[in-house]
Write a protein that holds these residues in place. Structure first.
Motif, PDB file in Angstrom:
ATOM      1  N   LYS A 112      -6.872  -2.615 -12.423  1.00 36.84           N
ATOM      2  CA  LYS A 112      -7.411  -2.073 -13.672  1.00 36.84           C
ATOM      3  C   LYS A 112      -7.820  -0.612 -13.455  1.00 36.84           C
ATOM      4  O   LYS A 112      -7.565   0.253 -14.286  1.00 36.84           O
ATOM      5  N   LYS A 113      -8.456  -0.370 -12.324  1.00 37.54           N
ATOM      6  CA  LYS A 113      -8.954   0.976 -12.047  1.00 37.54           C
ATOM      7  C   LYS A 113      -7.838   1.924 -11.589  1.00 37.54           C
ATOM      8  O   LYS A 113      -7.766   3.064 -12.045  1.00 37.54           O
ATOM      9  N   TYR A 114      -6.985   1.451 -10.681  1.00 33.14           N
ATOM     10  CA  TYR A 114      -6.091   2.389 -10.000  1.00 33.14           C
ATOM     11  C   TYR A 114      -4.665   2.473 -10.568  1.00 33.14           C
ATOM     12  O   TYR A 114      -3.978   3.460 -10.298  1.00 33.14           O
ATOM     13  N   ALA A 115      -4.222   1.475 -11.339  1.00 37.83           N
ATOM     14  CA  ALA A 115      -2.875   1.582 -11.929  1.00 37.83           C
ATOM     15  C   ALA A 115      -2.826   2.798 -12.846  1.00 37.83           C
ATOM     16  O   ALA A 115      -1.861   3.572 -12.834  1.00 37.83           O
ATOM     17  N   ALA A 116      -3.901   2.995 -13.608  1.00 30.06           N
ATOM     18  CA  ALA A 116      -3.977   4.129 -14.535  1.00 30.06           C
ATOM     19  C   ALA A 116      -3.980   5.462 -13.789  1.00 30.06           C
ATOM     20  O   ALA A 116      -3.575   6.493 -14.332  1.00 30.06           O
ATOM     21  N   LYS A 117      -4.448   5.436 -12.543  1.00 28.70           N
ATOM     22  CA  LYS A 117      -4.478   6.671 -11.738  1.00 28.70           C
ATOM     23  C   LYS A 117      -3.204   6.859 -10.928  1.00 28.70           C
ATOM     24  O   LYS A 117      -3.112   7.767 -10.092  1.00 28.70           O
ATOM     25  N   GLY A 118      -2.242   5.966 -11.134  1.00 26.29           N
ATOM     26  CA  GLY A 118      -0.956   6.125 -10.448  1.00 26.29           C
ATOM     27  C   GLY A 118      -0.752   5.244  -9.239  1.00 26.29           C
ATOM     28  O   GLY A 118       0.233   5.403  -8.521  1.00 26.29           O
ATOM     29  N   PHE A 119      -1.699   4.312  -9.000  1.00 25.65           N
ATOM     30  CA  PHE A 119      -1.568   3.394  -7.866  1.00 25.65           C
ATOM     31  C   PHE A 119      -1.559   1.938  -8.341  1.00 25.65           C
ATOM     32  O   PHE A 119      -2.577   1.248  -8.293  1.00 25.65           O
ATOM     33  N   PRO A 120      -0.401   1.460  -8.824  1.00 26.11           N
ATOM     34  CA  PRO A 120      -0.334   0.083  -9.295  1.00 26.11           C
ATOM     35  C   PRO A 120      -0.399  -0.931  -8.145  1.00 26.11           C
ATOM     36  O   PRO A 120       0.091  -0.652  -7.051  1.00 26.11           O
ATOM     37  N   VAL A 121      -1.012  -2.077  -8.436  1.00 22.19           N
ATOM     38  CA  VAL A 121      -1.003  -3.192  -7.477  1.00 22.19           C
ATOM     39  C   VAL A 121       0.293  -3.977  -7.656  1.00 22.19           C
ATOM     40  O   VAL A 121       0.713  -4.251  -8.778  1.00 22.19           O
ATOM     41  N   ILE A 122       0.932  -4.317  -6.547  1.00 20.27           N
ATOM     42  CA  ILE A 122       2.091  -5.198  -6.570  1.00 20.27           C
ATOM     43  C   ILE A 122       1.813  -6.326  -5.591  1.00 20.27           C
ATOM     44  O   ILE A 122       1.717  -6.108  -4.379  1.00 20.27           O
ATOM     45  N   ALA A 123       1.612  -7.538  -6.149  1.00 18.00           N
ATOM     46  CA  ALA A 123       1.281  -8.688  -5.302  1.00 18.00           C
ATOM     47  C   ALA A 123       2.566  -9.421  -4.933  1.00 18.00           C
ATOM     48  O   ALA A 123       3.473  -9.558  -5.760  1.00 18.00           O
ATOM     49  N   ILE A 124       2.640  -9.852  -3.687  1.00 14.97           N
ATOM     50  CA  ILE A 124       3.829 -10.554  -3.187  1.00 14.97           C
ATOM     51  C   ILE A 124       3.389 -11.841  -2.489  1.00 14.97           C
ATOM     52  O   ILE A 124       2.542 -11.800  -1.589  1.00 14.97           O
ATOM     53  N   ASN A 125       3.962 -12.960  -2.917  1.00 15.39           N
ATOM     54  CA  ASN A 125       3.685 -14.232  -2.236  1.00 15.39           C
ATOM     55  C   ASN A 125       4.804 -14.527  -1.238  1.00 15.39           C
ATOM     56  O   ASN A 125       5.942 -14.762  -1.629  1.00 15.39           O
ATOM     57  N   PRO A 126       4.493 -14.528   0.056  1.00 20.91           N
ATOM     58  CA  PRO A 126       5.521 -14.741   1.079  1.00 20.91           C
ATOM     59  C   PRO A 126       5.561 -16.169   1.631  1.00 20.91           C
ATOM     60  O   PRO A 126       6.357 -16.443   2.512  1.00 20.91           O
ATOM     61  N   ASN A 127       4.719 -17.073   1.144  1.00 22.39           N
ATOM     62  CA  ASN A 127       4.575 -18.369   1.815  1.00 22.39           C
ATOM     63  C   ASN A 127       5.733 -19.327   1.541  1.00 22.39           C
ATOM     64  O   ASN A 127       6.364 -19.273   0.493  1.00 22.39           O
ATOM     65  N   ASP A 128       5.940 -20.199   2.496  1.00 15.17           N
ATOM     66  CA  ASP A 128       6.940 -21.256   2.356  1.00 15.17           C
ATOM     67  C   ASP A 128       6.364 -22.350   1.453  1.00 15.17           C
ATOM     68  O   ASP A 128       5.407 -23.024   1.837  1.00 15.17           O
ATOM     69  N   PRO A 129       6.958 -22.545   0.253  1.00 14.66           N
ATOM     70  CA  PRO A 129       6.403 -23.545  -0.670  1.00 14.66           C
ATOM     71  C   PRO A 129       6.576 -24.980  -0.180  1.00 14.66           C
ATOM     72  O   PRO A 129       5.929 -25.892  -0.697  1.00 14.66           O
ATOM     73  N   VAL A 130       7.431 -25.165   0.833  1.00 14.49           N
ATOM     74  CA  VAL A 130       7.553 -26.515   1.397  1.00 14.49           C
ATOM     75  C   VAL A 130       6.273 -26.848   2.171  1.00 14.49           C
ATOM     76  O   VAL A 130       5.717 -27.939   2.063  1.00 14.49           O
TER      77      VAL A 130
END
Lengths: 160, 202
Positions: free
Chosen positions: B82-100
């Motif tokens: 909310k704070k930093y995307a507007a300032k040019g630093f968007p959050v990009i979340a990545i889920n790397p876990n094995d769903p098995v």
């Protein structure tokens, strides 16, 4: 007479089985001193937490190893980290844990994590194998067979 | 002679695989240039860093649904975006876990969790786990702050209290972004913190 003996034996076994080891609360310097032990006992130091599912899953394997290598120079040390002592106590009691139990009472992980292994980012579970001053670091959980192999390999090396 | 060569290669291979299994030290350090990726978002669309033409940098956070430490950081991640995307630093979340290994971390459950919590950032699935491995992520949550040229500027934790946000004294990640925005040197560029080990596919 015989009956009394067996009853006593049974009671003794029950009493032994009903309790877990007591948990010793330690600081990082105490944990580091375990990792620096320079003798021919193989210390298997597992870092775990009650909230960590793969840690909880592999704990029985460490308990099996504790029983299996009882008469050899192997010491299993289960060290709870980033946890709450009452939770760890309740867990240990419920599972009747028999390995050596430590509770690391530290909260500034950024300070103490690198003292254990400089490349460790803080993921758990991790296990350290310590023997004759040599420290080996393993990240991730083991299967029962993998843990047995890891311990046996390190025991056999010293016999050669 | 051939036999000896073969033995030698096999031995080397064994040593390599053993050391590899014991500890992997691959992955990015601060100063390395990170690769871009194309990963599937919870809305079914593919997301790449190059899609963010206006970005001054990227806050890449490897996270997941099941881990208590990832959950404890969800509100902090939403606030950061909310704070930093507007300032040019968007959050990009990545889920790397094995769903098995962790059914909670399946693609369907990612969609559910994002909706429940109102994630205001992309939540991507690293299905092959290649991106997590290339970056060197070992746990959730695990943060990589990149500048606009994808140079790694900060690696580690969001702040110094991974479990309880109220006890946080130093906001390591926010401080690093602020320093980048101000053109200053980042005082603390790596931090270690406890998290849930990423479960790798077998």
């Amino acid at each position: 007479m015989k009956k009394t003996f067996f009853l006593a034996l049974l009671l003794g076994l029950l009493a032994q089985g009903a309790h877990s080891q007591t948990i010793q609360t330690i600081k990082i310097k105490d944990l580091v001193s375990h990792l620096q032990k320079n003798d021919d006992t193989l210390r298997v130091v597992n870092l775990w937490a009650t909230w960590c599912a793969p840690c909880v899953k592999e704990l029985p394997y460490f308990e099996q190893a504790h029983q299996h290598f009882k008469n050899q120079k192997v010491k299993i040390i289960l060290t709870a980290i980033e946890d709450e002592l009452p939770k760890v106590q309740a867990f240990a009691q419920k599972r009747k844990l028999q390995s050596t139990l430590l509770f690391l009472d530290e909260d500034n992980a950024n300070d103490w994590i690198p003292q254990i292994e400089k490349n460790w980012q803080g993921e758990i579970p991790v296990t350290l194998f310590v023997k004759q001053g040599k420290r080996e670091f393993h990240s991730g959980d083991f299967t029962a067979e993998e843990l047995m192999t890891q311990i046996e390999q390190r025991l056999n090396v010293s016999k050669e | 002679m051939k036999k000896i060569n073969l033995l030698f290669v096999l031995t080397l291979g064994l040593i390599f695989s053993l050391s590899n299994a014991t500890f992997k030290t691959q992955g990015y350090q601060v100063g390395d240039t990170a690769i871009d990726f194309s990963l599937k978002n919870i809305d079914g669309k593919m997301v790449s860093l190059q899609d963010f033409a206006q970005a001054k940098g990227f806050v890449i956070i490897f996270t997941c649904n099941h881990c208590p430490y990832a959950i404890a950081n969800e509100d902090r991640i939403i606030a950061l975006n909310k704070k930093y995307a507007a300032k040019g630093f968007p959050v990009i979340a990545i889920n790397p876990n094995d769903p098995v290994a962790y059914p909670d971390d399946s693609y369907d459950n990612m969609k559910k969790r994002a909706q429940e919590k109102g994630f205001n950032f992309p939540y991507l699935l690293d299905d092959t786990q290649d991106i997590a491995k290339t970056y060197g992520a070992t746990k959730t949550p695990h943060v990589y702050l990149l500048d606009k040229n994808r140079v790694v500027k900060y690696i580690g934790a969001i702040d110094d209290s991974p479990k309880d946000a109220k006890k946080a004294k130093t906001s390591h990640l926010a401080n690093a972004i602020d320093a980048l925005l101000a053109g200053k040197t980042i005082a603390v560029s790596t931090t270690a913190a406890i998290g849930c080990g990423i479960k790798w596919k077998k």
